[in-house]
Every structure is written in C-alpha cells, then in structure tokens.
Scaffold this motif. Structure first.
Motif, PDB file in Angstrom:
ATOM      1  N   ARG A   1      -3.329  -3.855   2.056  1.00  0.00           N
ATOM      2  CA  ARG A   1      -3.538  -3.159   3.327  1.00  0.00           C
ATOM      3  C   ARG A   1      -2.187  -2.990   4.009  1.00  0.00           C
ATOM      4  O   ARG A   1      -1.262  -3.759   3.765  1.00  0.00           O
ATOM      5  CB  ARG A   1      -4.457  -3.965   4.227  1.00  0.00           C
ATOM      6  CG  ARG A   1      -5.861  -4.106   3.687  1.00  0.00           C
ATOM      7  CD  ARG A   1      -6.706  -4.882   4.669  1.00  0.00           C
ATOM      8  NE  ARG A   1      -8.030  -5.098   4.152  1.00  0.00           N
ATOM      9  CZ  ARG A   1      -9.084  -4.363   4.478  1.00  0.00           C
ATOM     10  NH1 ARG A   1      -8.940  -3.368   5.319  1.00  0.00           N
ATOM     11  NH2 ARG A   1     -10.263  -4.622   3.967  1.00  0.00           N
ATOM     12  N   SER A   2      -2.101  -2.036   4.881  1.00  0.00           N
ATOM     13  CA  SER A   2      -0.860  -1.798   5.611  1.00  0.00           C
ATOM     14  C   SER A   2      -0.448  -3.059   6.368  1.00  0.00           C
ATOM     15  O   SER A   2      -1.282  -3.738   6.976  1.00  0.00           O
ATOM     16  CB  SER A   2      -1.055  -0.645   6.602  1.00  0.00           C
ATOM     17  OG  SER A   2       0.157  -0.372   7.254  1.00  0.00           O
ATOM     18  N   GLY A   3       0.842  -3.367   6.279  1.00  0.00           N
ATOM     19  CA  GLY A   3       1.373  -4.541   6.971  1.00  0.00           C
ATOM     20  C   GLY A   3       1.261  -5.829   6.191  1.00  0.00           C
ATOM     21  O   GLY A   3       1.654  -6.882   6.675  1.00  0.00           O
TER      22      GLY A   3
ATOM     23  N   ARG B   1      11.174  -4.995  -6.995  1.00  0.00           N
ATOM     24  CA  ARG B   1      10.703  -3.620  -7.121  1.00  0.00           C
ATOM     25  C   ARG B   1       9.354  -3.469  -6.411  1.00  0.00           C
ATOM     26  O   ARG B   1       8.511  -4.347  -6.525  1.00  0.00           O
ATOM     27  CB  ARG B   1      10.556  -3.231  -8.587  1.00  0.00           C
ATOM     28  CG  ARG B   1      11.885  -3.285  -9.313  1.00  0.00           C
ATOM     29  CD  ARG B   1      11.877  -2.504 -10.597  1.00  0.00           C
ATOM     30  NE  ARG B   1      13.145  -2.652 -11.284  1.00  0.00           N
ATOM     31  CZ  ARG B   1      14.263  -2.007 -10.983  1.00  0.00           C
ATOM     32  NH1 ARG B   1      14.273  -1.164  -9.982  1.00  0.00           N
ATOM     33  NH2 ARG B   1      15.375  -2.204 -11.663  1.00  0.00           N
ATOM     34  N   PRO B   2       9.156  -2.375  -5.692  1.00  0.00           N
ATOM     35  CA  PRO B   2       7.857  -2.162  -5.055  1.00  0.00           C
ATOM     36  C   PRO B   2       6.801  -1.806  -6.097  1.00  0.00           C
ATOM     37  O   PRO B   2       7.102  -1.186  -7.121  1.00  0.00           O
ATOM     38  CB  PRO B   2       8.108  -0.990  -4.109  1.00  0.00           C
ATOM     39  CG  PRO B   2       9.311  -0.307  -4.627  1.00  0.00           C
ATOM     40  CD  PRO B   2      10.118  -1.318  -5.386  1.00  0.00           C
ATOM     41  N   LYS B   3       5.587  -2.242  -5.848  1.00  0.00           N
ATOM     42  CA  LYS B   3       4.449  -1.895  -6.695  1.00  0.00           C
ATOM     43  C   LYS B   3       3.352  -1.397  -5.763  1.00  0.00           C
ATOM     44  O   LYS B   3       2.788  -2.160  -4.982  1.00  0.00           O
ATOM     45  CB  LYS B   3       3.966  -3.109  -7.480  1.00  0.00           C
ATOM     46  CG  LYS B   3       2.757  -2.830  -8.348  1.00  0.00           C
ATOM     47  CD  LYS B   3       2.358  -4.059  -9.142  1.00  0.00           C
ATOM     48  CE  LYS B   3       1.132  -3.773  -9.991  1.00  0.00           C
ATOM     49  NZ  LYS B   3       0.775  -4.933 -10.819  1.00  0.00           N
ATOM     50  N   VAL B   4       3.079  -0.102  -5.826  1.00  0.00           N
ATOM     51  CA  VAL B   4       2.081   0.504  -4.945  1.00  0.00           C
ATOM     52  C   VAL B   4       0.696   0.254  -5.529  1.00  0.00           C
ATOM     53  O   VAL B   4       0.454   0.505  -6.708  1.00  0.00           O
ATOM     54  CB  VAL B   4       2.344   2.010  -4.779  1.00  0.00           C
ATOM     55  CG1 VAL B   4       1.272   2.657  -3.913  1.00  0.00           C
ATOM     56  CG2 VAL B   4       3.725   2.242  -4.189  1.00  0.00           C
TER      57      VAL B   4
ATOM     58  N   CYS C   1       0.833  -1.190   0.000  1.00  0.00           N
ATOM     59  CA  CYS C   1       0.000   0.000   0.000  1.00  0.00           C
ATOM     60  C   CYS C   1       0.880   1.256   0.000  1.00  0.00           C
ATOM     61  O   CYS C   1       2.065   1.210   0.344  1.00  0.00           O
ATOM     62  CB  CYS C   1      -0.954  -0.006   1.188  1.00  0.00           C
ATOM     63  SG  CYS C   1      -0.162   0.258   2.790  1.00  0.00           S
ATOM     64  N   ALA C   2       0.279   2.371  -0.378  1.00  0.00           N
ATOM     65  CA  ALA C   2       1.005   3.641  -0.454  1.00  0.00           C
ATOM     66  C   ALA C   2       1.563   4.056   0.903  1.00  0.00           C
ATOM     67  O   ALA C   2       2.679   4.583   0.989  1.00  0.00           O
ATOM     68  CB  ALA C   2       0.092   4.726  -1.009  1.00  0.00           C
TER      69      ALA C   2
END
Length: 129
Positions: free
Chosen positions: A72-74, A64-67, A37-38
């Motif tokens: 959800r957070s965590g 690589r991160p993908k937003v 998540c962002a």
C-alpha cells in the motif's frame, strides 16, 4: 518519500539463506530489494535504485525497487536480510529482538551501487571493503 518499513521472510530468502547461499547473486536479487506500490514508485520518478534511510538518518542502504500490488502507499518491505538489518530500528523494548515491523524510513532515488551481502558486511560492519 516517508514510509513505514516492514521486514520478514520470503520463501526464496529462506531457501537461499538456509541453503548457505547468502553470498550468491540469487540471494542479492531476492533480498536487496524494496517492495513498494506502483503509485509510490512513480512518485519517486521510476528509479532503477533507491536508498532506504533509517529514521535517525544515520544508516542508509541502496536496493532495487520491486513494484508489487502487495504493498500500500506509504509502506515498503525489504526481505529479512543484511540489507534490512542496516535500517531496522535497534530498539528491542527488552525483548532482545529489534523492531522489524513499522519502522519509519525515507526512500529516495539513488545512484549508489547495490552491494552484495558480503560487501555490505565489509563496508558497514568491518570498516571498509
């Protein structure tokens, strides 16, 4: 950042894997990613690459991160692939299948190179590049 890792198929992962394209750039772009998540991405400092490390700290893979709003957070998600296999927990609970869902991992920014599927296999499973 501590997170729970889930893995699974995506439409493009399946299309590329079943089509025999596991060594293609498209496969790497689809699967060498960590969805998050962002909020979590921002808390990590908006890195270009992240290292995902198994709970025991023995195995790490750079992706690589993908937003995405899908997370959800965590919680993070890596498509079913060699990159996910590096950090999933090997416990099978006598089922013959490792724990592909809910494995605790650590996610942090990294400068490590994101390897291709072939490079991951050579480095981690064949003892060199």
């Amino acid at each position: 950042m501590e997170a729970l890792l889930n893995t699974g198929s995506t439409i493009n992962e399946g299309r590329l894997a079943k089509g025999g394209n596991k060594y293609s750039d498209d496969y790497t772009k689809e699967c060498a990613v960590c969805w998050m998540c962002a909020e979590d991405y921002t808390s990590l400092g908006c890195p270009e690459k992240v290292a995902v490390t198994s709970r025991d700290g023995k195995h790490t893979v750079a992706v690589r991160p993908k937003v995405t709003e899908a997370m959800r957070s965590g919680q993070v998600f890596i498509p079913r692939s060699i990159w996910a296999n590096v950090v999933v927990e090997p416990d099978t609970f006598s089922t013959g299948s490792p724990r592909y869902k809910g494995a605790p991992v650590t996610v942090e920014p990294t400068d490590e190179e994101v390897l291709s599927a072939e490079e991951v296999v050579l480095k981690l499973y064949m003892g060199g590049e």
